[in-house]
Motif scaffolding. Structure first.
Motif, PDB file in Angstrom:
ATOM      1  N   LEU A 197       0.810  -1.211   0.000  1.00  0.00           N
ATOM      2  CA  LEU A 197       0.000   0.000   0.000  1.00  0.00           C
ATOM      3  C   LEU A 197       0.848   1.267   0.000  1.00  0.00           C
ATOM      4  N   SER A 228       3.203   6.044  -5.474  1.00  0.00           N
ATOM      5  CA  SER A 228       3.287   6.015  -6.940  1.00  0.00           C
ATOM      6  C   SER A 228       2.064   6.634  -7.610  1.00  0.00           C
ATOM      7  N   SER A 229       0.943   6.715  -6.903  1.00  0.00           N
ATOM      8  CA  SER A 229      -0.255   7.322  -7.486  1.00  0.00           C
ATOM      9  C   SER A 229      -0.041   8.806  -7.764  1.00  0.00           C
ATOM     10  N   SER A 250      -4.972  -2.447  -2.202  1.00  0.00           N
ATOM     11  CA  SER A 250      -4.341  -1.127  -2.208  1.00  0.00           C
ATOM     12  C   SER A 250      -5.050  -0.185  -3.178  1.00  0.00           C
ATOM     13  N   ASP A 251      -5.466  -0.700  -4.336  1.00  0.00           N
ATOM     14  CA  ASP A 251      -6.251   0.103  -5.275  1.00  0.00           C
ATOM     15  C   ASP A 251      -7.546   0.570  -4.611  1.00  0.00           C
ATOM     16  N   ASN A 267       3.687   1.834  -1.327  1.00  0.00           N
ATOM     17  CA  ASN A 267       4.172   2.081  -2.694  1.00  0.00           C
ATOM     18  C   ASN A 267       3.047   2.542  -3.615  1.00  0.00           C
ATOM     19  N   LYS A 268       1.856   1.967  -3.426  1.00  0.00           N
ATOM     20  CA  LYS A 268       0.712   2.355  -4.251  1.00  0.00           C
ATOM     21  C   LYS A 268       0.321   3.810  -3.985  1.00  0.00           C
ATOM     22  N   GLU A 311      -2.440  -6.003  -4.130  1.00  0.00           N
ATOM     23  CA  GLU A 311      -2.406  -4.851  -5.032  1.00  0.00           C
ATOM     24  C   GLU A 311      -3.810  -4.263  -5.221  1.00  0.00           C
ATOM     25  N   SER A 312      -4.804  -5.141  -5.353  1.00  0.00           N
ATOM     26  CA  SER A 312      -6.169  -4.653  -5.552  1.00  0.00           C
ATOM     27  C   SER A 312      -6.755  -4.063  -4.270  1.00  0.00           C
TER      28      SER A 312
END
Length: 315
Positions: A22, A28-29, A191-192, A24-25, A188-189
């Motif tokens: 999370l 990076s967003s 975190s999305d 990193n997400k 990853e999802s």
């Protein structure tokens, strides 16, 4: 009520399984200024340039100072830190934080029967505390919460052997027939989904969101996908049959007997309740994936699941 955009985000447990993905997400967003709250003794590696603030999680004053100017707090603490989130909640309110996402990631706590499962008691207590605080502050307050329900972490569950021990020479035992569909979401999802909550503050205020990468995976399907790789040492998987068929009711009954006899809570007598929350349809509202579109969460394909399996088997 007006919900201004969320720009400044604080994250706890950034080195946890979810937190490490999370952080990193979020960074990076490019949408947020990210601050990581870290314990004074932590030496966890974080992305270069990350704003890290050392805090004492037992000190409201220490946490309040660290949260000044923060719009939203996301907690990804593990089970050992669930209870301590009440201090973090109090500090967030004192600091003027507008949104709080507790570490509720996982089972569908919108179902009363699921709320009653012993393993989920700490999460339920934190949710009750958070909701009581929102009621206490009243309608004029800007403080709000969001729960993210994602069922089991898909890639984590395969990596650690919870969904299936991929490294074993024999296929796993399965729950029931092994054909019970269950929901799962990649880290990853999830975190999305968190990014989606933070960018849709009005639509996600004071409620749970339900997300899922898949809602129709089964344990037998996992066995068959592993068999497709035709790897040395995996000959037993080619049959497509599990090592055994286990009854959730038996596992839960044994756990209940142990707890009733005075046994201390531990993995052996707690995990069966988690298993029930994942594979027993009576413990799900059936809303998995209902908020995927709003939050930008995409469904994983069969090839995507095979990619996860392949990477694990290659290690």
């Amino acid at each position: 009520m007006s919900y201004p955009p969320i720009k400044n985000v604080a994250l706890t447990a950034a080195s946890s399984s979810l937190g490490s993905v999370l952080v990193n997400k979020l960074i990076s967003s490019g949408l947020f200024n990210v601050r990581v709250l870290s314990t004074t003794g932590s030496t966890a590696a974080l992305p270069a340039g990350t704003d890290v603030v050392k805090v004492d999680y037992t000190s409201i004053s220490d946490l309040t100072a660290a949260l000044r100017g923060i719009d939203a707090v996301v907690s990804t603490t593990g089970s050992d830190g669930f209870a301590g989130q009440t201090v973090l909640i109090d500090a967030a309110i004192a600091a003027g934080v507008r949104r709080f996402l507790p570490s509720e990631f996982g089972s569908d706590l919108s179902v009363p029967a699921t709320q009653a499962l012993p393993i989920l008691y700490p999460k339920v207590q934190v949710a009750k505390y958070l909701e009581a605080k929102v009621r206490e502050l009243g309608d004029g307050s800007t403080f709000s919460y969001t729960y993210v329900y994602n069922s089991v972490f898909l890639n984590w569950g395969l990596e650690v052997g919870f969904l299936a021990d991929l490294r074993s020479a024999i296929p796993p035992a399965v729950w029931g027939s092994g054909d019970i569909p269950f929901a799962a979401t990649t880290l990853e999802s999830v975190s999305d989904a968190v990014v989606g909550v933070l960018t849709h503050p009005a639509e996600t205020a004071n409620r749970a969101v339900h997300v899922a990468s898949t809602t129709d995976l089964t344990q037998n399907k996992i066995i068959k996908l592993v068999a497709e790789f035709d790897l040395p040492g995996k000959e037993a998987w080619k049959s497509g049959k599990p090592a055994a068929n286990l009854k959730i009711e038996d596992a839960v009954a044994k756990a209940e007997q142990e707890l009733a006899a005075g046994a201390a809570p531990g993995p052996g007598n707690m995990v069966p309740f988690l298993i029930r929350s994942i594979w027993d349809p009576a413990y799900s509202s059936g809303r998995w994936g209902a908020d995927n579109k709003l939050l930008g969460v995409t469904q994983i394909t069969e090839e995507g699941i095979k990619d996860i399996i392949q990477k694990i088997l290659a290690r």
